[in-house]
Design an enzyme around this catalytic site. Structure first.
Site, PDB file in Angstrom:
ATOM      1  N   HIS A 179      36.250  45.655  43.328  1.00  0.00           N
ATOM      2  CA  HIS A 179      36.301  44.230  42.990  1.00  0.00           C
ATOM      3  C   HIS A 179      37.699  43.703  43.221  1.00  0.00           C
ATOM      4  O   HIS A 179      38.686  44.412  43.021  1.00  0.00           O
ATOM      5  CB  HIS A 179      35.870  43.989  41.542  1.00  0.00           C
ATOM      6  CG  HIS A 179      36.591  44.829  40.537  1.00  0.00           C
ATOM      7  ND1 HIS A 179      36.260  46.156  40.286  1.00  0.00           N
ATOM      8  CD2 HIS A 179      37.641  44.561  39.731  1.00  0.00           C
ATOM      9  CE1 HIS A 179      37.063  46.652  39.361  1.00  0.00           C
ATOM     10  NE2 HIS A 179      37.920  45.704  39.019  1.00  0.00           N
ATOM     11  N   HIS A 223      40.218  40.810  41.916  1.00  0.00           N
ATOM     12  CA  HIS A 223      40.496  39.798  40.899  1.00  0.00           C
ATOM     13  C   HIS A 223      41.102  38.580  41.591  1.00  0.00           C
ATOM     14  O   HIS A 223      42.018  38.723  42.412  1.00  0.00           O
ATOM     15  CB  HIS A 223      41.541  40.304  39.888  1.00  0.00           C
ATOM     16  CG  HIS A 223      41.131  41.498  39.087  1.00  0.00           C
ATOM     17  ND1 HIS A 223      40.712  41.403  37.770  1.00  0.00           N
ATOM     18  CD2 HIS A 223      41.095  42.815  39.399  1.00  0.00           C
ATOM     19  CE1 HIS A 223      40.439  42.619  37.307  1.00  0.00           C
ATOM     20  NE2 HIS A 223      40.663  43.498  38.277  1.00  0.00           N
ATOM     21  N   ASP A 265      35.360  36.737  35.077  1.00  0.00           N
ATOM     22  CA  ASP A 265      35.747  37.940  34.326  1.00  0.00           C
ATOM     23  C   ASP A 265      35.448  37.699  32.848  1.00  0.00           C
ATOM     24  O   ASP A 265      35.730  36.629  32.302  1.00  0.00           O
ATOM     25  CB  ASP A 265      37.236  38.237  34.539  1.00  0.00           C
ATOM     26  CG  ASP A 265      37.606  39.643  34.084  1.00  0.00           C
ATOM     27  OD1 ASP A 265      37.964  40.469  34.938  1.00  0.00           O
ATOM     28  OD2 ASP A 265      37.523  39.921  32.857  1.00  0.00           O
ATOM     29  N   ILE A 266      34.885  38.701  32.200  1.00  0.00           N
ATOM     30  CA  ILE A 266      34.470  38.567  30.800  1.00  0.00           C
ATOM     31  C   ILE A 266      35.676  38.491  29.851  1.00  0.00           C
ATOM     32  O   ILE A 266      35.565  37.994  28.730  1.00  0.00           O
ATOM     33  CB  ILE A 266      33.534  39.747  30.402  1.00  0.00           C
ATOM     34  CG1 ILE A 266      32.640  39.362  29.245  1.00  0.00           C
ATOM     35  CG2 ILE A 266      34.327  41.012  30.120  1.00  0.00           C
ATOM     36  CD1 ILE A 266      31.488  40.337  29.011  1.00  0.00           C
ATOM     37  N   GLY A 304      45.005  51.382  36.925  1.00  0.00           N
ATOM     38  CA  GLY A 304      44.395  50.578  35.868  1.00  0.00           C
ATOM     39  C   GLY A 304      42.954  50.180  36.138  1.00  0.00           C
ATOM     40  O   GLY A 304      42.404  49.343  35.425  1.00  0.00           O
ATOM     41  N   GLN A 305      42.327  50.771  37.167  1.00  0.00           N
ATOM     42  CA  GLN A 305      40.921  50.438  37.416  1.00  0.00           C
ATOM     43  C   GLN A 305      40.055  50.984  36.293  1.00  0.00           C
ATOM     44  O   GLN A 305      40.185  52.146  35.894  1.00  0.00           O
ATOM     45  CB  GLN A 305      40.456  51.018  38.764  1.00  0.00           C
ATOM     46  CG  GLN A 305      39.046  50.568  39.141  1.00  0.00           C
ATOM     47  CD  GLN A 305      38.622  51.053  40.529  1.00  0.00           C
ATOM     48  OE1 GLN A 305      39.333  51.798  41.195  1.00  0.00           O
ATOM     49  NE2 GLN A 305      37.439  50.632  40.949  1.00  0.00           N
ATOM     50  N   ASN A 308      42.756  46.910  41.807  1.00  0.00           N
ATOM     51  CA  ASN A 308      43.212  48.167  41.216  1.00  0.00           C
ATOM     52  C   ASN A 308      42.358  49.280  41.800  1.00  0.00           C
ATOM     53  O   ASN A 308      41.127  49.233  41.713  1.00  0.00           O
ATOM     54  CB  ASN A 308      43.041  48.119  39.697  1.00  0.00           C
ATOM     55  CG  ASN A 308      43.889  47.026  39.056  1.00  0.00           C
ATOM     56  OD1 ASN A 308      45.041  46.842  39.423  1.00  0.00           O
ATOM     57  ND2 ASN A 308      43.319  46.301  38.107  1.00  0.00           N
TER      58      ASN A 308
HETATM   59  P1  AMP Z   1      39.710  46.690  36.643  1.00  0.00           P
HETATM   60  O1  AMP Z   1      40.529  47.058  35.423  1.00  0.00           O
HETATM   61  O2  AMP Z   1      40.525  46.282  37.826  1.00  0.00           O
HETATM   62  O3  AMP Z   1      38.699  47.752  36.961  1.00  0.00           O
HETATM   63  O4  AMP Z   1      38.919  45.377  36.253  1.00  0.00           O
HETATM   64  C1  AMP Z   1      37.691  45.374  35.604  1.00  0.00           C
HETATM   65  C2  AMP Z   1      37.462  43.975  35.096  1.00  0.00           C
HETATM   66  O5  AMP Z   1      36.097  43.818  34.786  1.00  0.00           O
HETATM   67  C3  AMP Z   1      38.252  43.629  33.834  1.00  0.00           C
HETATM   68  O6  AMP Z   1      39.092  42.510  34.084  1.00  0.00           O
HETATM   69  C4  AMP Z   1      37.156  43.321  32.808  1.00  0.00           C
HETATM   70  O7  AMP Z   1      37.514  42.271  31.928  1.00  0.00           O
HETATM   71  C5  AMP Z   1      35.999  42.948  33.691  1.00  0.00           C
HETATM   72  N1  AMP Z   1      34.682  43.158  33.113  1.00  0.00           N
HETATM   73  C6  AMP Z   1      34.250  44.230  32.406  1.00  0.00           C
HETATM   74  N2  AMP Z   1      32.965  44.069  32.040  1.00  0.00           N
HETATM   75  C7  AMP Z   1      32.573  42.856  32.548  1.00  0.00           C
HETATM   76  C8  AMP Z   1      31.354  42.119  32.503  1.00  0.00           C
HETATM   77  N3  AMP Z   1      30.256  42.589  31.887  1.00  0.00           N
HETATM   78  N4  AMP Z   1      31.313  40.916  33.110  1.00  0.00           N
HETATM   79  C9  AMP Z   1      32.407  40.425  33.724  1.00  0.00           C
HETATM   80  N5  AMP Z   1      33.588  41.083  33.811  1.00  0.00           N
HETATM   81  C10 AMP Z   1      33.670  42.278  33.222  1.00  0.00           C
END
Ligand code: AMP
Ligand code: ZN
Length: 120
Positions: A106, A108, A36-37, A99-100, A93
């Site tokens: 995906h 986590h 995760d970024i 909170g998605q 999510n």
């Molecule tokens: P969600 O809020 O459950 O949709 O989670 C989306 C996740 O994607 C968040 O934890 C972000 O930090 C992560 N995210 C967003 N952009 C990137 C990216 N380019 N590379 C890796 N993770 C990312």
């Protein structure tokens, strides 16, 4: 095997296609896992199907194998990250209300610190 459907304007589809870089920790024909970024724990990985399923809410009959596979990968990665005894948290999510923010399914995988319940 079902065909892999991609969306051009989807961030995670672009990561699958290597058009956007990511720290990939696992890959096979149907799934991908990467860092995760914006990590919320010492270990914070995202495990995704390569095919574009927007939300858990959009899963249909035929997606059973995909979901099972994601959790088998999580099990493997949790072992590799030495989280089996310390514990780990998995989160999906589904929808804005939960909170998605990225609309490509995906899971986590988080670990390496204590977690509390209920989550916020
Ligand atoms: P969600 O809020 O459950 O949709 O989670 C989306 C996740 O994607 C968040 O934890 C972000 O930090 C992560 N995210 C967003 N952009 C990137 C990216 N380019 N590379 C890796 N993770 C990312
Ligand atoms: Zn996608």
């Amino acid at each position: 095997m079902s065909s892999i459907h991609q969306e051009n304007d989807c961030l995670f589809c672009n990561i699958v296609q290597k058009k956007i870089p990511a720290q990939i920790v696992y890959e096979d024909e149907t799934a991908l896992a990467f860092e995760d970024i914006s990590p919320q724990a010492p270990v914070h990985l995202l495990v995704i199907p390569k095919t574009h399923i927007p939300r858990l809410a959009d899963m249909t009959t035929g997606d059973e194998k995909t979901l099972t596979q994601l959790f088998m990968i999580i099990h493997k990665l949790a072992g590799e990250k030495d989280l089996m005894d310390s514990g780990f948290r998995t989160v999906i999510n589904s929808g804005e209300g939960a909170g998605q923010t990225v609309f490509h399914l995906h899971v986590h995988l988080m670990g390496g610190r204590p977690f509390h319940w209920p989550p916020g």
